[in-house]
Structure formats: structure tokens, C-alpha cells
Design an enzyme around this catalytic site. Structure first.
Site, PDB file in Angstrom:
ATOM      1  N   HIS A 194      55.668  37.260  46.961  1.00 48.45           N
ATOM      2  CA  HIS A 194      55.192  36.096  46.144  1.00 48.45           C
ATOM      3  C   HIS A 194      55.185  34.701  47.442  1.00 48.45           C
ATOM      4  O   HIS A 194      54.647  33.369  46.799  1.00 48.45           O
ATOM      5  CB  HIS A 194      55.487  35.840  44.788  1.00 48.45           C
ATOM      6  CG  HIS A 194      54.793  36.938  44.088  1.00 48.45           C
ATOM      7  ND1 HIS A 194      53.695  35.528  42.974  1.00 48.45           N
ATOM      8  CD2 HIS A 194      54.770  37.057  43.296  1.00 48.45           C
ATOM      9  CE1 HIS A 194      53.051  36.701  42.504  1.00 48.45           C
ATOM     10  NE2 HIS A 194      54.101  37.698  42.133  1.00 48.45           N
ATOM     11  N   ARG A 301      48.519  32.288  36.924  1.00 48.22           N
ATOM     12  CA  ARG A 301      49.727  32.960  37.296  1.00 48.22           C
ATOM     13  C   ARG A 301      50.593  32.934  36.255  1.00 48.22           C
ATOM     14  O   ARG A 301      51.195  31.720  36.972  1.00 48.22           O
ATOM     15  CB  ARG A 301      49.716  33.649  38.682  1.00 48.22           C
ATOM     16  CG  ARG A 301      48.869  33.686  39.591  1.00 48.22           C
ATOM     17  CD  ARG A 301      49.792  34.375  40.971  1.00 48.22           C
ATOM     18  NE  ARG A 301      49.318  34.828  42.112  1.00 48.22           N
ATOM     19  CZ  ARG A 301      48.675  33.853  42.700  1.00 48.22           C
ATOM     20  NH1 ARG A 301      48.802  32.637  42.648  1.00 48.22           N
ATOM     21  NH2 ARG A 301      48.112  34.667  43.932  1.00 48.22           N
ATOM     22  N   ARG A 337      45.696  33.979  34.216  1.00 48.11           N
ATOM     23  CA  ARG A 337      45.796  36.146  33.869  1.00 48.11           C
ATOM     24  C   ARG A 337      47.229  35.576  32.699  1.00 48.11           C
ATOM     25  O   ARG A 337      48.083  35.162  32.795  1.00 48.11           O
ATOM     26  CB  ARG A 337      46.471  36.863  34.318  1.00 48.11           C
ATOM     27  CG  ARG A 337      47.084  37.882  34.836  1.00 48.11           C
ATOM     28  CD  ARG A 337      47.622  38.245  35.951  1.00 48.11           C
ATOM     29  NE  ARG A 337      48.107  37.783  36.520  1.00 48.11           N
ATOM     30  CZ  ARG A 337      49.183  37.936  38.731  1.00 48.11           C
ATOM     31  NH1 ARG A 337      48.237  38.746  38.954  1.00 48.11           N
ATOM     32  NH2 ARG A 337      49.823  37.667  38.820  1.00 48.11           N
ATOM     33  N   GLU A 435      42.872  46.395  38.216  1.00 44.16           N
ATOM     34  CA  GLU A 435      44.531  46.975  39.710  1.00 44.16           C
ATOM     35  C   GLU A 435      44.844  48.219  39.773  1.00 44.16           C
ATOM     36  O   GLU A 435      45.806  48.268  40.633  1.00 44.16           O
ATOM     37  CB  GLU A 435      45.306  46.308  39.263  1.00 44.16           C
ATOM     38  CG  GLU A 435      45.967  45.404  37.995  1.00 44.16           C
ATOM     39  CD  GLU A 435      46.948  43.770  38.132  1.00 44.16           C
ATOM     40  OE1 GLU A 435      47.021  43.762  38.982  1.00 44.16           O
ATOM     41  OE2 GLU A 435      46.829  43.348  36.798  1.00 44.16           O
ATOM     42  N   ASN A 458      45.671  43.345  45.235  1.00 42.90           N
ATOM     43  CA  ASN A 458      47.181  43.781  46.138  1.00 42.90           C
ATOM     44  C   ASN A 458      47.728  44.993  45.586  1.00 42.90           C
ATOM     45  O   ASN A 458      48.608  46.063  45.894  1.00 42.90           O
ATOM     46  CB  ASN A 458      47.951  42.378  45.983  1.00 42.90           C
ATOM     47  CG  ASN A 458      47.639  41.212  46.251  1.00 42.90           C
ATOM     48  OD1 ASN A 458      47.071  41.005  47.347  1.00 42.90           O
ATOM     49  ND2 ASN A 458      48.362  40.149  45.845  1.00 42.90           N
ATOM     50  N   ASP A 459      47.381  44.645  44.031  1.00 42.54           N
ATOM     51  CA  ASP A 459      48.175  46.093  43.020  1.00 42.54           C
ATOM     52  C   ASP A 459      46.965  47.556  43.317  1.00 42.54           C
ATOM     53  O   ASP A 459      48.164  48.313  43.913  1.00 42.54           O
ATOM     54  CB  ASP A 459      48.622  46.192  42.057  1.00 42.54           C
ATOM     55  CG  ASP A 459      49.560  45.067  41.642  1.00 42.54           C
ATOM     56  OD1 ASP A 459      50.772  46.076  42.476  1.00 42.54           O
ATOM     57  OD2 ASP A 459      50.451  44.220  40.476  1.00 42.54           O
ATOM     58  N   ARG A 469      54.386  47.990  48.403  1.00 43.35           N
ATOM     59  CA  ARG A 469      53.800  47.020  49.300  1.00 43.35           C
ATOM     60  C   ARG A 469      54.926  45.741  49.759  1.00 43.35           C
ATOM     61  O   ARG A 469      55.001  44.687  50.246  1.00 43.35           O
ATOM     62  CB  ARG A 469      51.984  46.048  48.853  1.00 43.35           C
ATOM     63  CG  ARG A 469      52.631  44.896  47.150  1.00 43.35           C
ATOM     64  CD  ARG A 469      51.565  44.642  46.663  1.00 43.35           C
ATOM     65  NE  ARG A 469      51.251  43.867  45.192  1.00 43.35           N
ATOM     66  CZ  ARG A 469      51.854  42.750  44.948  1.00 43.35           C
ATOM     67  NH1 ARG A 469      51.297  41.727  45.390  1.00 43.35           N
ATOM     68  NH2 ARG A 469      52.328  42.366  43.645  1.00 43.35           N
ATOM     69  N   CYS A 506      40.804  39.046  42.898  1.00 43.74           N
ATOM     70  CA  CYS A 506      41.190  37.742  42.922  1.00 43.74           C
ATOM     71  C   CYS A 506      42.455  38.148  43.836  1.00 43.74           C
ATOM     72  O   CYS A 506      43.470  36.856  44.193  1.00 43.74           O
ATOM     73  CB  CYS A 506      41.487  36.673  41.735  1.00 43.74           C
ATOM     74  SG  CYS A 506      43.000  38.417  41.184  1.00 43.74           S
TER      75      CYS A 506
END
Length: 544
Positions: A194, A301, A337, A435, A458-459, A469, A506
């Protein structure tokens, strides 16, 4: 020590290009080992503790005043609690006792006392007292930083700085004044962390995996961070400074040319168009969205409202935050989200417990469905805010149609409660994040339930490739361009379009301009990227 660093270069892995020069702020991690040193004058060490306590009281006072203005008195009260704890005789006497009986340095005495008191609080039956364990760790860390001369971590008064740290958690980055951060340099970390996401959102240079000894770097040093070259230079020479200034001027000229794309359509030469939205993590980030001419917010987020604090945000706090975002964005879409806590985003008061594999553990929608009171508070705030603008809700980590049906049942309960209380609300568009491979494989079924899909690459990449990751050792194996990922994205797009639903991306892959043409050809309807990437992606689309 600084003279040993004169002009010295350290290489790392680039998270975001760009170049900057400025003063360094070193952040010592909470878990950093405090060294035990024998002393000869106990009373002198105790005087040092007195001075550190006075500094901490002043810092907390400034933080309280700032928090009152930004988030209100109830949320700012934690800083008053910390001030009171610093006046506790039992805590201070325990520190003095360790210094006098063991003849050790103040830093070590504070660390030992903090650990002992935190363990004591954590073992209590009363929930309020257990929560104080995190507070005593916080004030102990503050004292240690003041004693070691690293008290500059007080973000409320920081000067524009290059942040140098071992690694940074989301909880730490959320407290920073983003306007004051020039660059990130970390010893550890991942390009998917992050901190990395924040760097890309803010368009600031960032390097990870930089093999520098943090004991030899000090707050106040000058440094150059060159993202393009993947290097940081401490205490640069005059020649190195002149060279960096020339590169900075060139970067600014490139940005100026990019600004000319503002107001232009996201349209290819043959008339195909795509929405380009922005990803953000807080209300204050909306400025980046507007500044970079994004068509909307494709990912807000909301978990960042839960981080960097000691208790759950209230319904009213959340409502005001969501309402402010949708009102500021006017008619533009804002996709929020729901809570995605867990994995690398931890908050002690959730009491999630330790998990061997948190990325595959109790997180996101699983927490919401298991603890519906937390979920309903957020949904009430979201439905209320939806009455004030173009808000959409997005649910993360979905793996079954049954989960979606359970969510809708809870939404219906919330709707009935708001209706009974005569509180204005609106049922907004509701979508789900794709995801997990499970969601991809049943995306035809899910498309019949959801209003839209947003692919969290990402996931999806880490679950598909069986690669954590966040694991730095696996960076060479982590391939977001893997054929399996691209085929999965195409499958999701096809299934969504068959049901007349729109689909976006996203995840970080949306900002990968080497794939922009591929995504447009796939039929992706929307790309949501870090704000500074909006114009770069627009440039790529218009060049097709």
C-alpha cells in the site's frame, strides 16, 4: 556519520518514476530492536525521560488540535487519553525503577516497561482495558523516538521530506500529511504494497529494497531519489545536485505537455471510447482526482477510514466522509468499496488474531458477513450518502452467488430500518469485485446478480499464480501479464456483457499502459487508476 555518505548511491527497485531532492525524515519502525546500554548515571537518564515526556505532551497537544479541526472532538479524544497515560505515576515509576536497578539507558527502560504494561492490559477481561494495550505501546514508541532524537515522526509539523524507513504499514501512511511527502525509500516492502500504491497515487518517486543501514541515515540529511534510475543518493555532491535539478526541469516539462490532454475525450482514432476513473483512499484524495481530470472515482478504499485509530468509525463519521466525496464529485460516479480489512491492512481493535496465511484468511466481505453489525453500520452510512450524489457500492472478495444473496438481504434490512426511522436514503448501483479465480469461473452466474464488475487484478494475480504479492523474494515470479490472467479478464468481460453489465479494472494493472490497447480491444468499459496515471492512460488511448 554523514560525511561517510557524501555522494553515496544505493540502488533499489522502482515503484514510481520521477526525481526529487530534499531533506530526509527517517521513520524508526515500532518493531525495531531497542539496544540495551549500560550507564553510570541513573539520574541523568531519568532527566532524559522527563524531557522526552514533556516533548511528547506538546506533540500530542498539537495532534489533538489538528484532529479536532479535521475529524471532530470524539475522534481526537484519543490524544487526550495518551496525554493522561503519560502522567500515570505507575508507568513512570516503573521506567525509573528499571533505570536505577539495572543501570540501563532510558530507551531500553521505556521499551521494557511499555511491553510489560501492554502485556498486562492485553490479559485483562475488560474490553476497554484490553484496548489500552495498543495505547501504551503507542506512547512508549513516542517516548523512545523522542529519546533517540527521531521525534520528527510527528507528521502534523513535518517539513516536506523524503521518507526513509525499513517498511511502512497502511496505518502509518494514513497518518501522514501527503502534501509533505517528496518520496519514499524503504529497505523492505513490495511493489504491490500500500505504500507503493500511495506513491503511485501521489505521483512521487519511490524505491523499495534499498540496502541502506538505517542506523547510519539521519533525519535532516539531504538526498536525491531518482525513480527512473532506481537509485537514492545521500548527501549529494554539487555536481550530483546540478544533474538532478536538470532532470527535475525535464520532468516538469513532460508533465506540462501532459496537462494539455485535460478536457479531451478518452477516445481512440477509430471512435472507441473507455471511461478512465481514479483510485483513492481518503476524502482528502479527491483533490488528486479533480486535478488529474478523472471521469469519476472507480475505487474509494473505505477501509482507510478504519485505519490509524483505536475504535470503529461511527455511522455518522462514515456518512459525512462518503457524502463529502459524492458532493464534491458532482454528477461523476463514485464507486465505494466496502470494508476490506485483514491481510496487510490490520487494525488492533478488530481483534482478528494471528493467521498463518492472512491473504487467504478472515478478511473483507467475510468479516462483514460474520459480523453484520459492523457491515450494517457501513451500509447505513452508504445508503444515506447515496441520496446526495452518484454513489455505487462494490463488495470485495466474493467467491459465490450465495454471498451476494446474503449481502442483498442485509441491504434490505438496512433499507427497512432507514425507512422506519424516516431517514433519507437511496439504494444505489451495487457491484462486486472479481479478484478470485472462483469469481471468474462463475462470473456468468454472478453477472445475473450484480449491476457491474470491477476486476481487482492485484489479488486475482496472487491467487491465480499462488504467489504472495507482499513477498519480496517472489517478485521475479510475480507476472501480472501472465496469459492466465489476461484470459480470465476476457472471460469476465464476455460474461458481463452478455448480461448487459459494465466491467472495469481497478487493480494496478489498469495503469499499465503496455496493456491499455489490449484492454480496449477486450471490451473493458472502465479503467480506474492512480490519479497521476489518468492523463497517461488517456494519451495511450488517443494514440490508438
Amino acid at each position: 556519520m554523514a560525511e561517510n555518505f557524501s555522494g553515496k548511491k544505493f540502488s533499489g527497485k522502482t515503484v514510481y518514476n520521477g526525481i526529487t531532492m530534499g531533506k530526509v525524515m527517517v521513520l524508526r519502525g515500532n518493531q525495531e530492536q531497542v539496544r540495551r546500554t549500560k550507564i553510570t548515571d541513573a539520574e541523568q537518564e531519568i532527566e532524559r525521560v522527563h524531557g522526552a515526556v514533556e516533548n511528547a505532551q506538546q506533540q500530542l497537544g498539537v495532534l489533538y488540535d489538528k484532529a479536532v479541526k479535521e475529524v471532530g472532538e470524539s475522534s481526537a479524544a484519543i490524544f487526550e487519553v495518551h496525554q493522561m497515560m503519560l502522567e500515570d505515576d505507575d508507568y513512570l515509576d516503573a521506567i525509573y525503577h528499571v533505570i536505577r536497578t539495572e543501570m540501563v539507558n532510558a530507551e531500553y527502560a521505556v521499551a521494557i516497561t511499555g511491553d510489560n504494561f501492554a502485556d498486562m492490559f492485553a490479559g485483562m477481561d475488560d474490553e476497554y482495558m484490553r484496548a489500552r494495550a495498543a495505547d501504551v505501546k503507542d506512547i512508549s514508541t513516542r517516548l523512545i523516538r523522542n529519546l533517540s532524537g527521531e521525534g520528527g515522526v510527528d507528521f502534523s509539523t513535518m517539513e516536506p521530506s523524503i521518507i526513509v524507513a525499513d517498511d511502512l504499514s497502511p496505518s502509518e501512511t494514513v497518518q501522514m500529511d501527503k502534501k509533505k511527502i517528496l518520496a519514499f525509500v524503504t529497505v523492505h516492502g513490495s511493489t504491490n504494497s500500500h505504500t507503493a500504491i500511495l506513491a503511485r497515487m501521489m505521483s512521487i518517486p519511490a524505491l523499495i529494497g534499498v540496502p541502506v543501514d538505517l542506523n547510519e541515515v539521519h533525519t535532516g540529511m539531504t538526498a536525491i531519489v531518482d525513480g527512473a534510475a532506481g537509485e537514492v543518493i545521500f548527501e549529494p555532491t554539487e555536481f550530483q545536485c546540478n544533474e538532478a535539478e536538470e532532470k527535475i526541469r525535464n520532468e516538469q516539462e513532460k508533465l506540462r505537455l501532459l496537462q494539455e490532454l485535460k478536457g479531451k475525450k478518452n477516445e481512440t482514432g477509430d471512435g472507441r471510447s473507455i471511461d478512465i476513473y481514479a483510485n483513492i483512499g481518503s476524502v482528502s484524495d479527491v483533490g488528486y482526482v479533480l486535478e488529474n481530470d478523472a471521469g469519476g472515482i472507480g475505487l474509494f478504499r473505505s477501509e482507510f477510514l478504519y485505519l490509524g485509530r483505536d475504535d470503529f468509525p461511527t455511522e455518522e463519521e462514515q456518512f459525512q466522509a462518503y457524502k463529502q466525496v459524492v458532493q464534491t464529485m458532482g454528477k461523476k460516479k463514485v464507486v465505494i468499496r466496502t470494508l476490506d480489512i485483514g491481510a496487510d491492512k490490520q487494525a488492533d481493535y478488530f481483534e482478528l488474531g494471528k493467521e498463518d496465511n492472512p491473504a487467504m484468511g478472515y478478511r473483507a466481505i467475510r468479516i462483514c458477513l460474520k459480523q453484520p453489525d459492523i457491515f450494517k453500520t457501513q451500509l447505513r452510512a452508504l445508503l444515506r450518502a447515496a441520496a446526495y450524489g452518484n454513489l455505487s457500492i462494490m463488495y470485495p472478495m466474493i467467491i459465490s452467488a450465495e454471498e451476494v444473496k446474503k449481502i442483498y438481504a442485509i441491504v434490505e434490512e438496512v433499507e427497512q430500518e432507514l425507512k422506519q426511522d424516516a431517514i433519507p436514503y437511496r439504494i444505489p448501483e451495487q457491484g462486486i469485485m472479481i479478484e478470485t479465480p472462483a469469481a471468474v469461473m462463475i462470473s456468468d452466474e454472478l453477472a445475473e446478480l450484480a449491476d457491474f464488475f470491477s476486476i481487482g487484478t492485484n489479488d486475482l494475480t496472487q491467487y491465480t499464480l499462488a504467489i504472495d504479492r507482499q513477498n519480496q523474494r517472489l517478485e521475479d515470479f510475480y507476472n501480472p501479464h501472465h496469459k492466465a490472467i489476461l484470459r480470465m479478464i476476457q472471460m469476465v468481460v464476455d460474461n458481463a456483457h452478455k448480461c448487459g453489465k459494465w466491467v472495469g479494472i481497478c487493480g494496478e494493472l489498469g495503469a499499465d499502459t503496455t496493456l491499455t490497447e489490449t484492454f480496449v480491444n477486450m471490451g473493458i468499459d472502465e479503467l480506474s487508476v492512480a490519479p497521476p496515471m489518468v492523463l497517461k492512460v488517456r494519451e495511450k488511448v488517443r494514440a490508438m
